[in-house]
Design an enzyme around this catalytic site. Structure first.
Site, PDB file in Angstrom:
ATOM      1  N   CYS A  79       0.920  -1.047  -0.029  1.00  0.00           N
ATOM      2  CA  CYS A  79       0.039   0.084  -0.039  1.00  0.00           C
ATOM      3  C   CYS A  79       0.930   1.300   0.122  1.00  0.00           C
ATOM      4  O   CYS A  79       1.719   1.381   1.074  1.00  0.00           O
ATOM      5  CB  CYS A  79      -0.668   0.064   1.273  1.00  0.00           C
ATOM      6  SG  CYS A  79      -1.867   1.377   1.548  1.00  0.00           S
ATOM      7  N   CYS A  87      -0.846   3.982  -6.442  1.00  0.00           N
ATOM      8  CA  CYS A  87      -1.801   3.092  -5.457  1.00  0.00           C
ATOM      9  C   CYS A  87      -1.785   1.784  -6.170  1.00  0.00           C
ATOM     10  O   CYS A  87      -2.073   1.606  -7.061  1.00  0.00           O
ATOM     11  CB  CYS A  87      -2.922   3.907  -5.481  1.00  0.00           C
ATOM     12  SG  CYS A  87      -4.328   2.795  -4.435  1.00  0.00           S
TER      13      CYS A  87
HETATM   14  N1  DGL Z   1      -3.719   0.562  -1.967  1.00  0.00           N
HETATM   15  C1  DGL Z   1      -3.682   1.494  -1.226  1.00  0.00           C
HETATM   16  C2  DGL Z   1      -2.596   2.383  -1.861  1.00  0.00           C
HETATM   17  O1  DGL Z   1      -1.527   1.725  -2.262  1.00  0.00           O
HETATM   18  C3  DGL Z   1      -4.882   2.239  -1.273  1.00  0.00           C
HETATM   19  C4  DGL Z   1      -5.098   3.349  -0.183  1.00  0.00           C
HETATM   20  C5  DGL Z   1      -6.424   3.686   0.430  1.00  0.00           C
HETATM   21  O2  DGL Z   1      -6.855   2.885   1.037  1.00  0.00           O
HETATM   22  O3  DGL Z   1      -6.932   5.057  -0.024  1.00  0.00           O
HETATM   23  O4  DGL Z   1      -2.360   3.641  -1.341  1.00  0.00           O
END
Ligand code: DGL
Length: 276
Positions: free
Chosen positions: A90, A200
């Site tokens: 993440c 993301c």
């Molecule tokens: N997959 C997460 C990232 O890479 C999502 C972040 C979120 O939950 O806003 O930032």
């Protein structure tokens, strides 16, 4: 378990490392599966446990302290399952919490950050787009990296507000998504970007849609493969590679519902509902 088998044959002694402890992977939801897939392709013998904290998604609009607290909770769970290394799949959790995690725990951590560097080094139009969460774009780590490489380059930052909840709801290819993306891509297309950086781990699932919507010359970069390579390098360096040839166990836990996670994994893995 981290065991070593010693085989003696004639005068030679072979030491076989059998580190079967799992790799732990967490994300605010199902997006980090894009990173898991790269890791699994590169390290097919590794056991793994994936934690999707969908109940608290999106992380992107939370404060740095909230992101740290959730990252600690996820890490504690994965370490209770004896994970030998943690992949923070993440960008938001990496850019806000990884230094805290690294100073708090003994296991190695691998993080993911927007790949600004290759985009900035290769752009010919001197314009690069970056789509990420508010939490990532406002983090110190992101600013440090961008400042380092963006000299003379027009970096168009765009918060992907609303994208993660739609993907979590299984609406990746919906009309609502198209409307959001059209809005977010417009300033980038107007600025003549030739690279779009996905900041993301949910966003690689948008690539088919993005390719339809972007001019043909725009290249899309995401960091999933780089994370898998780094995971392999760190396991090797720490003698943590699983060298057994047994079929791996790749488990997935989610704290909302299992349907969308199962879909994104093409029903190839064991997915369980967990109350955390
Ligand atoms: N997959 C997460 C990232 O890479 C999502 C972040 C979120 O939950 O806003 O930032």
């Amino acid at each position: 378990m981290n065991t070593e088998a010693t085989l003696t044959s004639g005068f030679s002694i072979f030491v076989i490392q059998m580190n079967t402890q799992p790799i732990g992977i967490f994300d605010s939801g199902i997006g980090g599966t894009s990173v898991f897939k790269e890791i699994h392709a590169l390290l097919p013998h590794e056991n793994s446990i994936y934690l999707a904290d969908s109940k608290h998604a999106p992380y992107g609009n939370k404060s740095k302290q909230e992101i740290i607290d959730l990252s600690v909770k996820n890490t504690d769970y994965l370490l209770s399952k004896e994970c030998k290394l943690i992949v923070v799949a993440c960008n938001t959790a990496t850019t806000n919490a990884i230094s805290y995690l690294r100073t708090t725990y003994d296991v190695p951590f691998i993080g993911i950050e927007p790949a600004i560097k290759p985009a900035a080094l290769n752009t010919e139009t001197k314009a690069v787009g970056i789509l990420a969460t508010k939490g990532t774009l406002s983090s110190e780590l992101f600013h440090q990296t961008t400042d380092l490489y963006s000299n003379g380059i027009n970096v168009i930052e765009q918060i992907g507000e609303g994208i993660v909840p739609l993907i979590e709801a299984g609406k990746t290819h919906s009309n609502e998504m198209k409307v959001l993306l059209k809005d977010y891509l417009k300033p980038m297309i107007d600025a003549n970007i030739d690279y779009l950086v996905l900041g993301c781990t949910h966003y690689p699932y948008l690539i088919p849609l993005l390719l339809e919507m972007l001019p043909k010359h725009v290249k899309i970069i995401d960091s999933g493969l780089a994370v898998a390579k780094q995971t392999k390098a760190v396991l090797e360096k720490n003698n943590l590679l699983n060298l057994t040839s047994k079929a791996p166990e790749n488990l997935f836990y989610i704290n909302t519902n299992t349907a969308v996670l199962n879909d994104i994994l093409d029903r190839r893995f064991k997915v369980e509902l967990l109350n955390f």
